[in-house]
Design an enzyme around this catalytic site. Structure first.
Site, mmCIF file in Angstrom:
data_model
loop_
_atom_site.group_PDB
_atom_site.id
_atom_site.type_symbol
_atom_site.label_atom_id
_atom_site.label_comp_id
_atom_site.label_asym_id
_atom_site.label_seq_id
_atom_site.Cartn_x
_atom_site.Cartn_y
_atom_site.Cartn_z
ATOM 1 N N TYR A 1 0.836 -1.205 0.000
ATOM 2 C CA TYR A 1 0.000 0.000 0.000
ATOM 3 C C TYR A 1 0.872 1.257 0.000
ATOM 4 O O TYR A 1 1.837 1.372 0.761
ATOM 5 C CB TYR A 1 -0.912 0.020 1.232
ATOM 6 C CG TYR A 1 -1.619 1.347 1.413
ATOM 7 C CD1 TYR A 1 -2.745 1.647 0.658
ATOM 8 C CD2 TYR A 1 -1.137 2.301 2.304
ATOM 9 C CE1 TYR A 1 -3.379 2.872 0.790
ATOM 10 C CE2 TYR A 1 -1.760 3.528 2.449
ATOM 11 C CZ TYR A 1 -2.881 3.812 1.685
ATOM 12 O OH TYR A 1 -3.499 5.025 1.812
ATOM 13 N N ASN B 1 2.273 10.090 6.755
ATOM 14 C CA ASN B 1 1.230 9.225 7.295
ATOM 15 C C ASN B 1 1.472 8.927 8.770
ATOM 16 O O ASN B 1 1.777 7.801 9.159
ATOM 17 C CB ASN B 1 1.186 7.924 6.484
ATOM 18 C CG ASN B 1 -0.014 7.056 6.809
ATOM 19 O OD1 ASN B 1 -0.010 5.862 6.579
ATOM 20 N ND2 ASN B 1 -1.067 7.650 7.344
ATOM 21 N N ARG C 1 -13.028 24.822 50.767
ATOM 22 C CA ARG C 1 -13.078 23.590 51.555
ATOM 23 C C ARG C 1 -13.002 22.331 50.697
ATOM 24 O O ARG C 1 -12.444 21.312 51.126
ATOM 25 C CB ARG C 1 -14.354 23.591 52.404
ATOM 26 C CG ARG C 1 -14.539 22.395 53.301
ATOM 27 C CD ARG C 1 -15.522 22.679 54.443
ATOM 28 N NE ARG C 1 -16.695 23.383 54.002
ATOM 29 C CZ ARG C 1 -17.878 22.817 53.690
ATOM 30 N NH1 ARG C 1 -18.004 21.507 53.762
ATOM 31 N NH2 ARG C 1 -18.904 23.547 53.321
ATOM 32 N N LYS D 1 -12.564 45.450 40.388
ATOM 33 C CA LYS D 1 -13.906 45.282 39.820
ATOM 34 C C LYS D 1 -13.827 44.969 38.323
ATOM 35 O O LYS D 1 -14.448 44.026 37.833
ATOM 36 C CB LYS D 1 -14.752 46.534 40.066
ATOM 37 C CG LYS D 1 -16.178 46.413 39.545
ATOM 38 C CD LYS D 1 -17.008 47.635 39.866
ATOM 39 C CE LYS D 1 -17.426 47.661 41.322
ATOM 40 N NZ LYS D 1 -18.377 46.571 41.658
ATOM 41 N N ASN E 1 -13.498 6.279 3.192
ATOM 42 C CA ASN E 1 -12.441 5.409 3.706
ATOM 43 C C ASN E 1 -12.086 5.830 5.124
ATOM 44 O O ASN E 1 -11.986 5.001 6.033
ATOM 45 C CB ASN E 1 -11.214 5.485 2.794
ATOM 46 C CG ASN E 1 -10.032 4.697 3.338
ATOM 47 O OD1 ASN E 1 -10.153 3.509 3.620
ATOM 48 N ND2 ASN E 1 -8.896 5.355 3.499
#
Length: 703
Positions: free
Chosen positions: A96, A247, A341, A443, A474
């Site tokens: 392949y 790949n 806590r 703030k 695929n």
């Protein structure tokens, strides 16, 4: 970790090795990462690359920062794999990507292997870069990490590529030449095909290939080779070599590795900051008791509690908090709110997730993740799916949610810290000026924190459930590993913003506690002196019952929050004088005297020194002694294990106590800390806070 395909007979499924990787404390693991990230040379052979090393190479510009070396012992196995491919083709083998088409068109065949590799790179060069400066190019730091990880994978000798190609990519790394890769366009299955094709494009001299030099210049492939000192011209790829480069999962796993380095550091920082939060809030440290966490069994929570316990056990703040909390205990909450806590129980699972994700990514960067795998020993090309980057996608999704949860806790703690109804006597918005009507402190910063936290929670959503089918169905399932890693990198940046802001606020709170103690000491001293001077005799010249009220007056001062009277301690309209009046009136009523006269005398003497935030020259709104470091009561932070962090912010970064009277804005100071964190400067002071910890919780003492 068994390298190069070795199978350990006693652990054939690798579960034992995976479990062994989690032995020891998370803090020790972070220390190891930091040490690895500071190594001047990273020598790779295929199976021992670590997250800290990837982060180091990513952040270095070239070999002067970190040099990359290839293990010569890998050369024979890499060569054997490459030669096997050529021999197989010569004998009519069908492999392949070597003799076939790609993906959904693998039914096609060709005998022109080199031409097939050229076409592979051409059709995968599908990325879009825009103008090149508008955010569509992968950062060069990530590209460097990807090059390192790809070389490491290919060194194992299962991919059919020449060692000389790996040497060439290493030269690019060491000379600071980074190929330009597209930011988007990969689904990390079949590997990171599109971005990796641009690395292959550069070494083969594709005309569209570009690189960035160490000084930021863009150059073509020829200039890149010249700078890197690569001789012999561009590479003409043999069959399988182009596929070997593209790949694989190396871009996603590389970014994931750099992200996990930061995530681990920020996780430890969140534990330290939770302890500092307890210090400045006058919290109750029993939430860290080992028995509580031992009974719940989760190692992350046990360690988080032990780290906080260690810092608090050596804290001068906690000694003072104990005294404060013992005053009128029945009128105060029995326990602290959840943000403090339950912080160990909240952070513990996040740390466990981050550790697991780190190990998963570390396994991935040391994996053979292309297809087919060339088994020289058995003479086979194994067609499989190691390019599937699911470990990256899943790990990044999990880690990103953990990061979001750390940010959520940080925001909850910050919100308590700036709220005068919850912060146990600190000023509203941590304002530092005399006049609260002209100082709104943090703030605006709280609004920014809300924005950061909201975006971070959005990023906490998963990526991997948005998979789309590709390549003619695929690639019908794919990992989205790099996409998820990119979003996790964004989450890390936001958590750094939140951490920076929170650190500045905590340092402000530390100084306000210092101010509070000095104001209270000054007021007590003045009241004591005035009481002895003017309350002994009443206006008629007789001994006054008020002379016995000194202890009650001091107790009233202890019970009154300093910043409720800080504008003017002698003002009859503020709470302190009202409480002192009540003490004197009670004495007068019990003895038949008139208490108003005594109070008037006390007020006439003005509780000097109690104007806490008066504009002393150079004081930035604080009393001269506090501003100049000559205050009678020392800052408790200097006698606490969290001091290195405070010292780093105040001294090394130069962040100042913020007041409305100064032009310096909160954002300016938060930015200093953010840059410090981003440059890795916070790591040492953070670890210094924990240098005495022996890795164990305090023993459970049974009386």
């Amino acid at each position: 970790m068994a390298g190069n395909g070795a199978i350990v007979e006693s652990d054939p499924l690798n579960w034992g090795a995976a479990a062994a990787e989690l032995a020891g404390s998370h803090l020790d693991e972070v220390k190891r990462m930091v040490a690895q990230a500071r190594q001047p040379v990273v020598k790779i052979e295929g199976s021992t690359l670590r997250v800290g090393q990837v982060a180091a190479v990513a952040s270095a510009k070239d070999a002067s920062g970190v040099a990359v070396e290839l293990d010569e012992e890998a050369r024979p196995r890499v060569k054997a794999s490459s030669e096997w491919i050529l021999d197989c083709i010569a004998h009519g083998g069908d492999i392949y990507g070597v003799t076939t088409g790609f993906g959904g068109t693998s039914h096609r065949r060709t005998k022109d292997g080199p031409a097939l590799q050229v076409e592979l790179l051409r059709h995968l060069n599908a990325g879009i870069f825009g103008t090149g400066s508008d955010g569509h190019t992968l950062p060069s730091e990530v590209t460097r990490a990807a090059m390192l990880v790809r070389i490491n994978t290919l060194l194992q000798g299962y991919s059919g590529i020449r060692f000389e190609i790996l040497e060439a990519i290493t030269k690019l790394l060491n000379t600071g030449v980074s190929p330009c890769l597209p930011l988007r366009g990969t689904i990390t299955a079949s590997g990171d095909l599109v971005p990796l094709s641009y690395i292959a494009g550069l070494i083969t001299g594709r005309p569209n290939a570009q690189a960035v030099t160490v000084d930021g210049r863009k150059v073509d492939a020829a200039e890149a080779f010249k700078i890197a000192g690569i001789e012999g011209g561009f590479f003409k790829l043999n069959p399988k070599e182009g596929l070997a480069i593209v790949n694989g999962t190396s871009v996603g796993s590389a970014l994931a590795a750099t992200v996990m380095y930061d995530a681990n550091v920020l996780a430890v920082l969140s534990e330290v900051l939770s302890a500092v939060f307890c210090e400045v809030m006058n919290g109750k440290p029993e939430y860290t008791d080992h028995l509580t966490h031992k009974l719940k069994h989760h190692p992350g929570s046990i360690e988080a509690a032990a780290i906080m316990e260690h810092i608090l056990d050596g804290s001068s703040f906690m000694k003072q908090a104990k005294k404060v909390n013992e005053l009128d205990p029945l009128l105060k909450p029995k326990q602290d709110r959840y943000a403090l806590r339950t912080s160990p129980q909240w952070l513990g699972p996040q740390i466990e997730v981050i550790r697991a994700a780190t190990k998963s990514i570390e396994r991935e960067v040391n994996s053979v993740n292309d297809n087919p795998v060339i088994d020289v020993h058995r003479g086979k090309a194994l067609h499989g799916g190691n390019f599937q980057g699911t470990p990256i996608g899943v790990s990044m999704d999990n880690a990103r949610l953990a990061i979001a949860n750390i940010g959520k806790l940080m925001f909850a703690q910050f919100s308590e810290l700036v709220n005068e109804f919850y912060n146990n006597g600190l000023t509203s918005n941590l304002a530092g000026s005399r006049n609260p009507s002209l100082d709104y402190g943090f703030k605006g910063t709280e609004i920014a924190m809300a924005s950061y936290c909201s975006e971070l929670q959005y990023l906490g959503n998963p990526i991997t459930n948005h998979v789309q089918s590709a390549d003619e169905h695929n690639q019908d399932v794919n990992s989205l590993g790099l996409v998820s890693a990119r979003k996790t990198a964004e989450a890390i940046d936001i958590l750094k913003l939140m951490s920076s802001t929170y650190i500045v606020a905590l340092c402000q709170a530390v100084d306000l506690r210092h101010l509070e103690e000095n104001i209270k000491a000054s007021v007590k001293n003045t009241v004591t002196q005035v009481a002895k001077k003017v309350l002994t005799m009443n206006p008629s010249g007789e001994l006054s019952s008020a002379r016995f009220s000194e202890k009650e007056l001091i107790s009233a001062i202890d019970r009154e929050a300093v910043f409720t009277y800080a504008e003017d301690a002698a003002s009859a309209s503020l709470p302190l004088m009202q409480k002192l009046r009540a003490v004197l009136v009670d004495h007068a009523l019990s003895s038949g005297e008139r208490g108003a006269g005594a109070l008037r005398v006390l007020q006439d003497h003005q509780v000097r020194g109690g104007a806490p935030r008066g504009a002393a020259p150079g004081g930035g709104g604080r009393p001269r002694g506090v501003a100049e470091g000559t205050a009678p009561v020392a800052n408790r932070i200097a006698d606490s294990r969290s001091f290195p962090l405070y010292r780093f912010v105040r001294e090394e970064l130069g962040c100042v106590f913020l007041t409305g009277e100064r032009l310096k804005s909160p954002g300016e100071e938060c930015n200093k800390v953010f840059v410090g964190i981003s440059q890795g400067k916070l790591v040492d002071p953070m670890l210094e806070c924990l240098k005495e910890w022996d890795g164990k919780p305090l023993p459970i003492n049974i009386k």
